[in-house]
Design a protein around this motif. Structure first.
Motif, PDB file in Angstrom:
ATOM      1  N   VAL A  18       0.840  -1.198   0.000  1.00 51.60           N
ATOM      2  CA  VAL A  18       0.000   0.000   0.000  1.00 51.60           C
ATOM      3  C   VAL A  18       0.876   1.250   0.000  1.00 51.60           C
ATOM      4  O   VAL A  18       0.603   2.224  -0.717  1.00 51.60           O
ATOM      5  N   VAL A  19       1.954   1.245   0.788  1.00 50.27           N
ATOM      6  CA  VAL A  19       2.873   2.381   0.810  1.00 50.27           C
ATOM      7  C   VAL A  19       3.456   2.616  -0.584  1.00 50.27           C
ATOM      8  O   VAL A  19       3.545   3.759  -1.059  1.00 50.27           O
ATOM      9  N   GLY A  20       3.830   1.520  -1.258  1.00 51.75           N
ATOM     10  CA  GLY A  20       4.364   1.657  -2.605  1.00 51.75           C
ATOM     11  C   GLY A  20       3.352   2.239  -3.577  1.00 51.75           C
ATOM     12  O   GLY A  20       3.687   3.109  -4.392  1.00 51.75           O
ATOM     13  N   VAL A  21       2.111   1.773  -3.494  1.00 52.01           N
ATOM     14  CA  VAL A  21       1.059   2.288  -4.371  1.00 52.01           C
ATOM     15  C   VAL A  21       0.829   3.771  -4.109  1.00 52.01           C
ATOM     16  O   VAL A  21       0.690   4.579  -5.041  1.00 52.01           O
ATOM     17  N   ILE A  22       0.799   4.145  -2.826  1.00 53.18           N
ATOM     18  CA  ILE A  22       0.605   5.554  -2.476  1.00 53.18           C
ATOM     19  C   ILE A  22       1.756   6.402  -3.000  1.00 53.18           C
ATOM     20  O   ILE A  22       1.555   7.501  -3.534  1.00 53.18           O
ATOM     21  N   GLY A  23       2.978   5.896  -2.865  1.00 51.42           N
ATOM     22  CA  GLY A  23       4.132   6.643  -3.358  1.00 51.42           C
ATOM     23  C   GLY A  23       4.069   6.881  -4.857  1.00 51.42           C
ATOM     24  O   GLY A  23       4.338   7.991  -5.331  1.00 51.42           O
ATOM     25  N   LEU A  24       3.709   5.847  -5.604  1.00 54.29           N
ATOM     26  CA  LEU A  24       3.598   6.009  -7.058  1.00 54.29           C
ATOM     27  C   LEU A  24       2.417   6.904  -7.425  1.00 54.29           C
ATOM     28  O   LEU A  24       2.488   7.674  -8.389  1.00 54.29           O
ATOM     29  N   ALA A  25       1.333   6.817  -6.653  1.00 49.84           N
ATOM     30  CA  ALA A  25       0.184   7.686  -6.911  1.00 49.84           C
ATOM     31  C   ALA A  25       0.544   9.153  -6.685  1.00 49.84           C
ATOM     32  O   ALA A  25       0.129  10.033  -7.454  1.00 49.84           O
ATOM     33  N   MET A  26       1.329   9.426  -5.644  1.00 51.08           N
ATOM     34  CA  MET A  26       1.759  10.808  -5.403  1.00 51.08           C
ATOM     35  C   MET A  26       2.627  11.316  -6.544  1.00 51.08           C
ATOM     36  O   MET A  26       2.498  12.465  -6.977  1.00 51.08           O
ATOM     37  N   ALA A  27       3.508  10.447  -7.038  1.00 53.72           N
ATOM     38  CA  ALA A  27       4.370  10.848  -8.154  1.00 53.72           C
ATOM     39  C   ALA A  27       3.537  11.149  -9.396  1.00 53.72           C
ATOM     40  O   ALA A  27       3.741  12.169 -10.076  1.00 53.72           O
ATOM     41  N   TRP A  28       2.595  10.283  -9.704  1.00 48.56           N
ATOM     42  CA  TRP A  28       1.745  10.469 -10.891  1.00 48.56           C
ATOM     43  C   TRP A  28       0.904  11.741 -10.764  1.00 48.56           C
ATOM     44  O   TRP A  28       0.832  12.546 -11.701  1.00 48.56           O
ATOM     45  N   ALA A  29       0.281  11.930  -9.588  1.00 51.23           N
ATOM     46  CA  ALA A  29      -0.608  13.073  -9.400  1.00 51.23           C
ATOM     47  C   ALA A  29       0.145  14.401  -9.423  1.00 51.23           C
ATOM     48  O   ALA A  29      -0.445  15.440  -9.730  1.00 51.23           O
ATOM     49  N   SER A  30       1.428  14.373  -9.109  1.00 52.16           N
ATOM     50  CA  SER A  30       2.213  15.610  -9.058  1.00 52.16           C
ATOM     51  C   SER A  30       3.029  15.840 -10.316  1.00 52.16           C
ATOM     52  O   SER A  30       3.931  16.686 -10.327  1.00 52.16           O
ATOM     53  N   GLY A  31       2.703  15.124 -11.387  1.00 53.72           N
ATOM     54  CA  GLY A  31       3.462  15.290 -12.622  1.00 53.72           C
ATOM     55  C   GLY A  31       4.821  14.625 -12.557  1.00 53.72           C
ATOM     56  O   GLY A  31       5.782  15.083 -13.159  1.00 53.72           O
ATOM     57  N   TRP A  32       4.898  13.523 -11.785  1.00 54.35           N
ATOM     58  CA  TRP A  32       6.116  12.729 -11.644  1.00 54.35           C
ATOM     59  C   TRP A  32       7.245  13.510 -10.967  1.00 54.35           C
ATOM     60  O   TRP A  32       8.399  13.410 -11.341  1.00 54.35           O
ATOM     61  N   ARG A  33       6.878  14.269  -9.923  1.00 55.75           N
ATOM     62  CA  ARG A  33       7.902  14.829  -9.047  1.00 55.75           C
ATOM     63  C   ARG A  33       8.612  13.678  -8.339  1.00 55.75           C
ATOM     64  O   ARG A  33       7.988  12.697  -7.938  1.00 55.75           O
ATOM     65  N   VAL A  34       9.913  13.809  -8.155  1.00 56.90           N
ATOM     66  CA  VAL A  34      10.690  12.658  -7.682  1.00 56.90           C
ATOM     67  C   VAL A  34      10.912  12.656  -6.168  1.00 56.90           C
ATOM     68  O   VAL A  34      11.222  11.592  -5.601  1.00 56.90           O
TER      69      VAL A  34
END
Length: 270
Positions: free
Chosen positions: A198-214
């Motif tokens: 779940v943490v991994g999914v949330i992390g990737l979701a944050m990246a996607w939603a923010s325009g792939w901020r790293v």
């Protein structure tokens, strides 16, 4: 383009940001034991130590706070400059960043003087405040205003958000370890692996939603990598959780970096 006129509230915002970051730093000194308090790892009867639960990162992971604090100090000084006083982006984000600094400091106070469940409440509030701040910074309101702006607002807030996302899991696990029946912990992989996924999914979701901020993924990846070190080399050991943490760390850190790299390499106009 007309330069916005400074207002009395702008000066108040600058002072509040400086005060909030100062409070956070004083709380941090208390949390390290420098001002006579109990260090975080020894507070709450050791429940917050790196070896207290299966989802706690190893000790070196917490050095990321030095980077986050340095970034917040730099932001506080920079936003206090006269040229930033009427900046629309500071107006949109200064109060929010001040809020995150205050709640950050309150967590350290909670760890020192309050009950363990209250530390969970405070860190969840910090996570919400950071998520709102990061969304305003990268998704809505005003665009970034140069490299310094991007690093000190988007970058530092992203690191703060990513690390606190994982820290919330560790803090909540510490509380549950103290409260749930002992037999629930007989198969730690049964809950540890799904939580890390779940943490991994949330992390990737944050990246996607923010325009792939790293930066959120880098912070989560850093924490997950040290969680893996803890479970593979220190007590309490659990190979399944350690391996899962390695996979999560690689995915949340490398996928946003790869996408961001491809965007930089893409020819203009594509």
């Amino acid at each position: 383009m007309t330069t916005p006129q400074a207002r009395p509230l702008d000066l108040a915002r600058q002072i509040v940001v400086l005060s909030a970051v100062s409070f956070m730093l004083i709380s941090a000194l208390l949390g390290t034991g420098f001002l006579g308090g109990t260090s975080v790892e020894n507070s709450q009867s050791g429940s917050l130590d790196s070896d207290a639960t299966y989802l706690a990162p190893a000790g070196p992971a917490f050095s990321i706070w030095s980077v986050i604090y340095a970034g917040l100090i730099a932001y506080a000084v920079w936003q206090a400059l006269p040229g930033q006083r009427a900046n629309p982006r500071q107006r949109a984000l200064g109060w929010l960043i001040a809020l995150t600094a205050v709640v950050n400091g309150m967590w350290l106070v909670a760890a020192q003087f309050w009950a363990l469940p209250l530390t969970v409440v405070v860190i969840v509030l910090l996570l919400i405040a950071l998520a709102v701040t990061f969304r305003v910074a990268v998704v809505t309101r005003t665009p970034s205003d140069g490299a310094v702006d991007s690093v000190l607002i988007d970058g530092v807030t992203g690191l703060h958000l990513g690390w606190v996302s994982l820290a919330t899991v560790a803090n909540t696990t510490a509380w549950l370890t103290e409260t749930v029946p002992q037999e629930w912990g007989e198969n730690p992989a049964a809950f540890g692996i799904p939580v890390l996924i779940v943490v991994g999914v949330i992390g990737l979701a944050m990246a996607w939603a923010s325009g792939w901020r790293v930066t959120p993924g880098l912070a989560i990846g850093w924490g997950a990598a040290w969680l893996a070190v803890g479970r593979l080399t220190e007590d309490p050991q659990n190979t399944a959780i350690g391996v899962t943490a390695i996979v999560v760390a690689a995915l949340v850190a490398l996928i946003p970096l790869a996408v961001a790299g491809l965007r930089l390499l893409r020819p203009q106009g594509d």
